[in-house]
Design an enzyme around this catalytic site. Structure first.
Site, PDB file in Angstrom:
ATOM      1  N   ALA A  62     -35.342  55.408  22.090  1.00  0.00           N
ATOM      2  CA  ALA A  62     -35.713  54.247  22.540  1.00  0.00           C
ATOM      3  C   ALA A  62     -35.762  54.259  24.194  1.00  0.00           C
ATOM      4  O   ALA A  62     -35.030  55.028  24.654  1.00  0.00           O
ATOM      5  CB  ALA A  62     -34.825  53.051  21.850  1.00  0.00           C
ATOM      6  N   GLY A 105     -33.905  56.842  18.763  1.00  0.00           N
ATOM      7  CA  GLY A 105     -34.949  56.103  18.305  1.00  0.00           C
ATOM      8  C   GLY A 105     -36.018  57.128  17.805  1.00  0.00           C
ATOM      9  O   GLY A 105     -36.793  57.008  16.734  1.00  0.00           O
ATOM     10  N   GLU A 128     -26.753  58.292  20.834  1.00  0.00           N
ATOM     11  CA  GLU A 128     -26.471  56.929  21.448  1.00  0.00           C
ATOM     12  C   GLU A 128     -25.021  56.613  21.823  1.00  0.00           C
ATOM     13  O   GLU A 128     -24.788  55.921  22.774  1.00  0.00           O
ATOM     14  CB  GLU A 128     -26.741  55.895  20.258  1.00  0.00           C
ATOM     15  CG  GLU A 128     -28.106  55.602  20.088  1.00  0.00           C
ATOM     16  CD  GLU A 128     -28.948  56.630  18.930  1.00  0.00           C
ATOM     17  OE1 GLU A 128     -28.152  57.701  18.681  1.00  0.00           O
ATOM     18  OE2 GLU A 128     -29.974  56.357  18.449  1.00  0.00           O
TER      19      GLU A 128
HETATM   20  C1  HXC Z   1     -36.295  56.271  29.007  1.00  0.00           C
HETATM   21  C2  HXC Z   1     -36.457  58.497  29.258  1.00  0.00           C
HETATM   22  C3  HXC Z   1     -35.728  58.548  28.122  1.00  0.00           C
HETATM   23  C4  HXC Z   1     -35.492  57.382  27.203  1.00  0.00           C
HETATM   24  C5  HXC Z   1     -36.090  60.659  28.849  1.00  0.00           C
HETATM   25  N1  HXC Z   1     -36.658  59.836  29.786  1.00  0.00           N
HETATM   26  N2  HXC Z   1     -35.565  60.016  27.770  1.00  0.00           N
HETATM   27  N3  HXC Z   1     -36.611  57.143  29.863  1.00  0.00           N
HETATM   28  N4  HXC Z   1     -35.858  56.300  27.746  1.00  0.00           N
HETATM   29  N5  HXC Z   1     -34.741  57.472  25.999  1.00  0.00           N
HETATM   30  C6  HXC Z   1     -36.968  59.958  31.145  1.00  0.00           C
HETATM   31  C7  HXC Z   1     -36.141  60.196  32.206  1.00  0.00           C
HETATM   32  O1  HXC Z   1     -35.530  59.318  32.693  1.00  0.00           O
HETATM   33  C8  HXC Z   1     -37.255  61.131  33.279  1.00  0.00           C
HETATM   34  O2  HXC Z   1     -37.864  60.129  33.945  1.00  0.00           O
HETATM   35  C9  HXC Z   1     -38.103  61.589  32.253  1.00  0.00           C
HETATM   36  O3  HXC Z   1     -38.006  60.828  30.954  1.00  0.00           O
HETATM   37  C10 HXC Z   1     -37.798  63.021  31.901  1.00  0.00           C
HETATM   38  O4  HXC Z   1     -36.573  63.377  31.348  1.00  0.00           O
HETATM   39  P1  HXC Z   1     -35.398  64.383  32.158  1.00  0.00           P
HETATM   40  O5  HXC Z   1     -34.007  63.696  31.892  1.00  0.00           O
HETATM   41  O6  HXC Z   1     -35.593  64.476  33.590  1.00  0.00           O
HETATM   42  O7  HXC Z   1     -35.807  65.464  31.521  1.00  0.00           O
HETATM   43  P2  HXC Z   1     -34.810  66.895  30.923  1.00  0.00           P
HETATM   44  O8  HXC Z   1     -33.857  66.963  32.017  1.00  0.00           O
HETATM   45  O9  HXC Z   1     -35.622  67.796  30.242  1.00  0.00           O
HETATM   46  O10 HXC Z   1     -33.970  66.219  29.580  1.00  0.00           O
HETATM   47  C11 HXC Z   1     -34.585  65.611  28.305  1.00  0.00           C
HETATM   48  C12 HXC Z   1     -33.412  64.930  27.687  1.00  0.00           C
HETATM   49  C13 HXC Z   1     -33.075  63.683  28.449  1.00  0.00           C
HETATM   50  C14 HXC Z   1     -32.312  65.861  27.375  1.00  0.00           C
HETATM   51  C15 HXC Z   1     -34.244  64.569  26.547  1.00  0.00           C
HETATM   52  O11 HXC Z   1     -34.159  63.014  28.999  1.00  0.00           O
HETATM   53  C16 HXC Z   1     -32.067  62.577  27.853  1.00  0.00           C
HETATM   54  O12 HXC Z   1     -30.824  63.025  27.219  1.00  0.00           O
HETATM   55  N6  HXC Z   1     -32.787  61.374  27.550  1.00  0.00           N
HETATM   56  C17 HXC Z   1     -32.162  60.517  26.617  1.00  0.00           C
HETATM   57  C18 HXC Z   1     -31.899  60.940  25.361  1.00  0.00           C
HETATM   58  C19 HXC Z   1     -31.202  59.849  24.632  1.00  0.00           C
HETATM   59  O13 HXC Z   1     -30.150  59.430  24.914  1.00  0.00           O
HETATM   60  N7  HXC Z   1     -31.846  59.024  23.622  1.00  0.00           N
HETATM   61  C20 HXC Z   1     -31.172  57.838  22.928  1.00  0.00           C
HETATM   62  C21 HXC Z   1     -31.695  56.750  23.365  1.00  0.00           C
HETATM   63  S1  HXC Z   1     -31.226  55.234  22.826  1.00  0.00           S
HETATM   64  P3  HXC Z   1     -37.363  59.913  35.520  1.00  0.00           P
HETATM   65  O14 HXC Z   1     -38.410  58.973  35.973  1.00  0.00           O
HETATM   66  O15 HXC Z   1     -36.031  59.212  35.315  1.00  0.00           O
HETATM   67  O16 HXC Z   1     -37.353  61.337  36.245  1.00  0.00           O
HETATM   68  C22 HXC Z   1     -32.039  54.919  21.402  1.00  0.00           C
HETATM   69  C23 HXC Z   1     -31.447  54.274  20.375  1.00  0.00           C
HETATM   70  C24 HXC Z   1     -31.112  53.029  20.748  1.00  0.00           C
HETATM   71  O17 HXC Z   1     -32.983  55.768  21.074  1.00  0.00           O
HETATM   72  C25 HXC Z   1     -30.396  51.983  19.661  1.00  0.00           C
HETATM   73  C26 HXC Z   1     -29.257  51.381  19.813  1.00  0.00           C
HETATM   74  C27 HXC Z   1     -29.276  50.056  20.881  1.00  0.00           C
END
Ligand code: HXC
Length: 254
Positions: A62, A105, A128
């Site tokens: 998400a 998500g 999360e």
């Molecule tokens: C918003 C995101 C994102 C996300 C990545 N990006 N994941 N933006 N929401 N979920 C954005 C980053 O901010 C970045 O933009 C760009 O995508 C590229 O990501 P990087 O981090 O630079 O890439 P990398 O180093 O290759 O790492 C990839 C990754 C990492 C391991 C997938 O991006 C990451 O950990 N993302 C979050 C994963 C996560 O926690 N997902 C769960 C979300 S919560 P910018 O502009 O900043 O450079 C969820 C449910 C919630 O899904 C429900 C309960 C409330």
């Protein structure tokens, strides 16, 4: 365009396309997805839907930036994520073709599909906990039903990511294929499903899903009712007649 939709015969292929954020799913994208798929869901000429992302990410979760500023009151008032259940409720068989990250998500969206076909480069996880929250789109429920408590607790409490091979071993993923074969393999599976009668395919996925929600006796009764009801369809007549006539069945979805 944040969604790319293609129709190939009876298969609809939907590609999530927010490359700048690894296909992070915000509310608008999910609304777009559900709005685009709803009319196709009831189209008898659509037999299977394939949902996919990019090589690098199916969806990295998400949208954290969208969520981060919200208060609990916002979340409750908007019933944030409620709309996503409309995706799970689509009755046409859905395949998630996953390459790269399917996190949070993104993993939950994949689990809302009936099958997950993963590239050998795919990564799954429910991270999360690292954000101070928990899965909020069915992750604690669907993952536990799919892989059992031991593995679900491991993934959800540690937030660790797993590769496609482990995802297949624990029962999260239906098939793992070489990354360069992902699109072709997912399409072939979708074409095979779409080639059968849609009413039978819808009933099959509905009954399998029911097994995750109900006790055995009720589930078996549910299955039997669905089985009986299929004898009201032309596809049942055609399928069994074709077998007896030693020819390929031609299903019409009626
Ligand atoms: C918003 C995101 C994102 C996300 C990545 N990006 N994941 N933006 N929401 N979920 C954005 C980053 O901010 C970045 O933009 C760009 O995508 C590229 O990501 P990087 O981090 O630079 O890439 P990398 O180093 O290759 O790492 C990839 C990754 C990492 C391991 C997938 O991006 C990451 O950990 N993302 C979050 C994963 C996560 O926690 N997902 C769960 C979300 S919560 P910018 O502009 O900043 O450079 C969820 C449910 C919630 O899904 C429900 C309960 C409330």
């Amino acid at each position: 365009m944040r969604l790319k939709i293609e129709r190939i015969g009876r298969v609809v292929r939907v590609r999530l396309h927010r490359p700048e954020v690894l296909n992070a799913l915000d509310a608008a994208l999910m609304t777009e997805l559900v709005d685009a798929l709803a009319p196709l869901d009831t189209d008898p000429d659509v037999g299977c839907i394939v949902v996919t992302g990019s090589e690098r990410a199916f969806a990295a979760g998400a949208d954290i930036k969208e969520m981060s500023g919200k208060s609990a009151a916002d979340m409750i008032a908007e019933d944030y994520f409620a709309g996503w259940e409309a995706f799970a409720a689509l009755r046409t068989p859905k395949i998630a073709a996953v390459s790269g990250y399917a996190l949070g998500g993104g993993c939950e969206l994949a689990m809302m599909c009936d099958m997950i076909i993963a590239a050998d480069t795919a990564t799954f996880g429910q991270p999360e906990i690292t954000l101070g929250v928990i899965p909020g789109i069915g992750g604690t429920q669907r993952l536990t039903r799919l892989v059992g408590k031991a593995k679900a607790m491991d993934l959800i409490l540690t937030g660790r990511l797993i590769d496609a091979e482990e995802a297949e071993r624990i029962g999260l993923v239906s098939r793992v294929v070489p990354a360069d074969r992902l699109a072709a393999e997912a399409h072939a599976a979708a074409e095979q499903i779409a080639g059968y009668g849609k009413l039978a395919a819808m009933a099959a996925r509905d009954c399998v899903d029911r097994a995750l929600e109900t006790g055995l006796a009720d589930g078996i009764r549910y299955e039997r009712r669905a089985f009986h009801a299929l004898f009201a369809t032309e596809d049942q007549k055609e399928g069994m007649r074709a077998f007896r006539e030693k020819r390929q069945a031609v299903f019409t979805g009626k």
